[in-house]
Design a protein around this motif. Structure first.
Motif, short mmCIF file in Angstrom:
data_model
loop_
_atom_site.label_atom_id
_atom_site.label_comp_id
_atom_site.label_asym_id
_atom_site.label_seq_id
_atom_site.Cartn_x
_atom_site.Cartn_y
_atom_site.Cartn_z
N TYR A 140 -83.13 -97.75 13.65
CA TYR A 140 -83.08 -96.66 14.64
C TYR A 140 -81.65 -96.16 14.86
O TYR A 140 -81.46 -95.08 15.42
N GLN A 141 -80.66 -96.92 14.39
CA GLN A 141 -79.27 -96.46 14.53
C GLN A 141 -78.97 -95.26 13.61
O GLN A 141 -77.90 -94.66 13.71
N LEU A 142 -79.93 -94.91 12.75
CA LEU A 142 -79.77 -93.69 11.95
C LEU A 142 -79.70 -92.44 12.82
O LEU A 142 -79.32 -91.37 12.36
N LYS A 143 -80.08 -92.59 14.11
CA LYS A 143 -79.96 -91.46 15.02
C LYS A 143 -78.51 -91.03 15.18
O LYS A 143 -78.23 -89.88 15.54
N ILE A 144 -77.56 -91.94 14.91
CA ILE A 144 -76.13 -91.57 14.92
C ILE A 144 -75.87 -90.53 13.84
O ILE A 144 -75.16 -89.54 14.06
N LEU A 145 -76.47 -90.76 12.65
CA LEU A 145 -76.30 -89.83 11.53
C LEU A 145 -76.91 -88.47 11.86
O LEU A 145 -76.26 -87.43 11.68
N THR A 146 -78.16 -88.47 12.35
CA THR A 146 -78.82 -87.20 12.63
C THR A 146 -78.13 -86.45 13.77
O THR A 146 -78.00 -85.22 13.72
N CYS A 207 -85.69 -90.65 14.68
CA CYS A 207 -84.24 -90.46 14.55
C CYS A 207 -83.89 -88.98 14.47
O CYS A 207 -82.95 -88.51 15.13
N PHE A 208 -84.65 -88.24 13.66
CA PHE A 208 -84.40 -86.80 13.53
C PHE A 208 -84.70 -86.06 14.84
O PHE A 208 -83.93 -85.19 15.27
N SER A 209 -85.81 -86.42 15.48
CA SER A 209 -86.15 -85.77 16.76
C SER A 209 -85.15 -86.12 17.84
O SER A 209 -84.77 -85.26 18.65
N SER A 210 -84.67 -87.36 17.85
CA SER A 210 -83.67 -87.77 18.83
C SER A 210 -82.36 -87.02 18.63
O SER A 210 -81.74 -86.56 19.60
N GLY A 211 -81.94 -86.88 17.37
CA GLY A 211 -80.70 -86.17 17.07
C GLY A 211 -80.77 -84.71 17.48
O GLY A 211 -79.86 -84.20 18.16
N PHE A 212 -81.86 -84.04 17.10
CA PHE A 212 -81.99 -82.61 17.41
C PHE A 212 -82.12 -82.38 18.92
O PHE A 212 -81.42 -81.53 19.49
#
Length: 349
Positions: A140-146, A207-212
């Protein structure tokens, strides 16, 4: 009798008050850090435990839990606005009327991130129903990337060399964590390859939804002067509507058969409260802590989730490849928040 000059007394008092304020600021910083670690770790572990616990009767519906969490968040934010209004009911009513009802277009702007956050919250239940807590936490830390990519594209934010390097390290770490191994297959007899794939896809979409949604929300906050609590009330309002739509579409038959609160117990309510207060805790951390401390909190949460998954939930056996990936993710988290200070100019004689 020796008298202390008044100006010296003023300087001493100022120094003492400054040191007291610094000490209080430090205490608040580490208190918010501790609360963030507790909230993040306990939410993941209790959610995972509640979704895998085998009990008689129907299991609680994650879609209804998301709706109740949104309603609790609205109540908590209204209380915070009430506190900011000096505990005056008339002032509270005027603020809510002026900032929400009288500004329909501003309120409607929150419909987009609210719908995405509602999707994300439902996906987290799906992910933790199919993945162990440790694997989920690291992936879930991929949210940093997104979040970084959406910040560059939507906010025209510029990333430094250390931040781009941290994103590369982050992707490598998550790849190692997801790397299949024989011991992992033996430890997860009940989890099929299909369920692990479903869990992974759920995390990636989250992750993508969190980033956006996070970057979109940040953009709205920067463009307007409304308080973050008012914005969270607006988010919660739309979130509860979207959540109820999800309940009707996906779980309408089960709700009509067994009720809205089917399968609810003490553990379910703990999960809901932790999820509802998550956004408020993050807001406090942003106010009192810095990026390095947030990275430290994330690292502690990953370590605690791994240990508790292994010793208590017993649904996870760490491998050397997982440890390598986890270390890379933790390092990337610290590196992304690292802000190198420019060297001072040399003093010329």
């Amino acid at each position: 009798m020796c008298r202390v000059p008044f100006h010296l007394f003023q300087v001493t008092t100022a120094m003492l008050s400054e040191s007291d304020s610094q000490a209080m600021s430090t205490n608040l910083k580490y208190l918010s850090l501790g609360i963030l670690v507790f909230q993040t770790t306990s939410l993941v572990l209790t959610m995972r435990y509640s979704r895998t616990l085998k009990e008689e009767g129907p299991r609680y519906l994650s879609s209804t839990a998301v709706v109740i969490a949104e309603l609790l968040k609205i109540m908590a934010c209204i209380l915070l606005v009430y506190k900011d209004s000096k505990c005056n009911v008339r002032t509270l009513n005027r603020v809510l009327h002026d900032e929400i009802l009288n500004k329909p277009m501003e309120t409607l702007k929150l419909a987009i991130p609210s719908g995405i956050y509602t999707l994300q919250n439902n996906l987290l239940y799906v992910a933790l129903s199919n993945l162990d807590a440790a694997t989920y936490q690291v992936t879930y830390q991929l949210k940093i990337l997104t979040t970084a990519l959406f910040s560059v594209s939507m906010l025209s934010k510029k990333l430094g060399v250390y931040q781009w390097l941290s994103l590369v390290i982050l992707m490598a770490g998550v790849a190692f964590v997801q790397w299949p191994s024989d011991s992992q297959a033996a430890a997860t007899k009940e989890l099929s390859a299909r369920s692990q794939f479903v869990g992974l896809i759920a995390v990636l979409i989250a992750c993508f939804s969190s980033g956006f949604a996070g970057v979109y929300f940040e953009k709205i906050l920067k463009e307007t002067k409304q308080s973050v609590w008012i914005r969270n009330i607006q988010l919660g309002f739309f979130g509860s509507i979207f959540g109820l739509m999800g309940v009707y579409i996906y779980d309408g038959e089960l709700v009509s058969k067994n009720g809205f609160f089917q399968g609810y117990n003490k553990l379910t309510w703990i999960v809901i409260v932790l999820q509802a207060l998550g956004g408020l805790v993050i807001a406090a951390v942003i106010k009192y802590a810095d990026n390095i401390l947030k990275g430290f909190a994330t690292s502690l949460s990953i370590i605690l989730s791994t240990l508790i998954s292994y010793f208590w939930l017993q649904d996870f056996v760490p491998t050397s490849v997982f440890f390598l990936g986890a270390v890379l993710v933790i390092a990337a988290t610290f590196l992304y928040g690292y802000d190198p200070k420019p060297a001072g100019n040399p003093i010329k004689a």
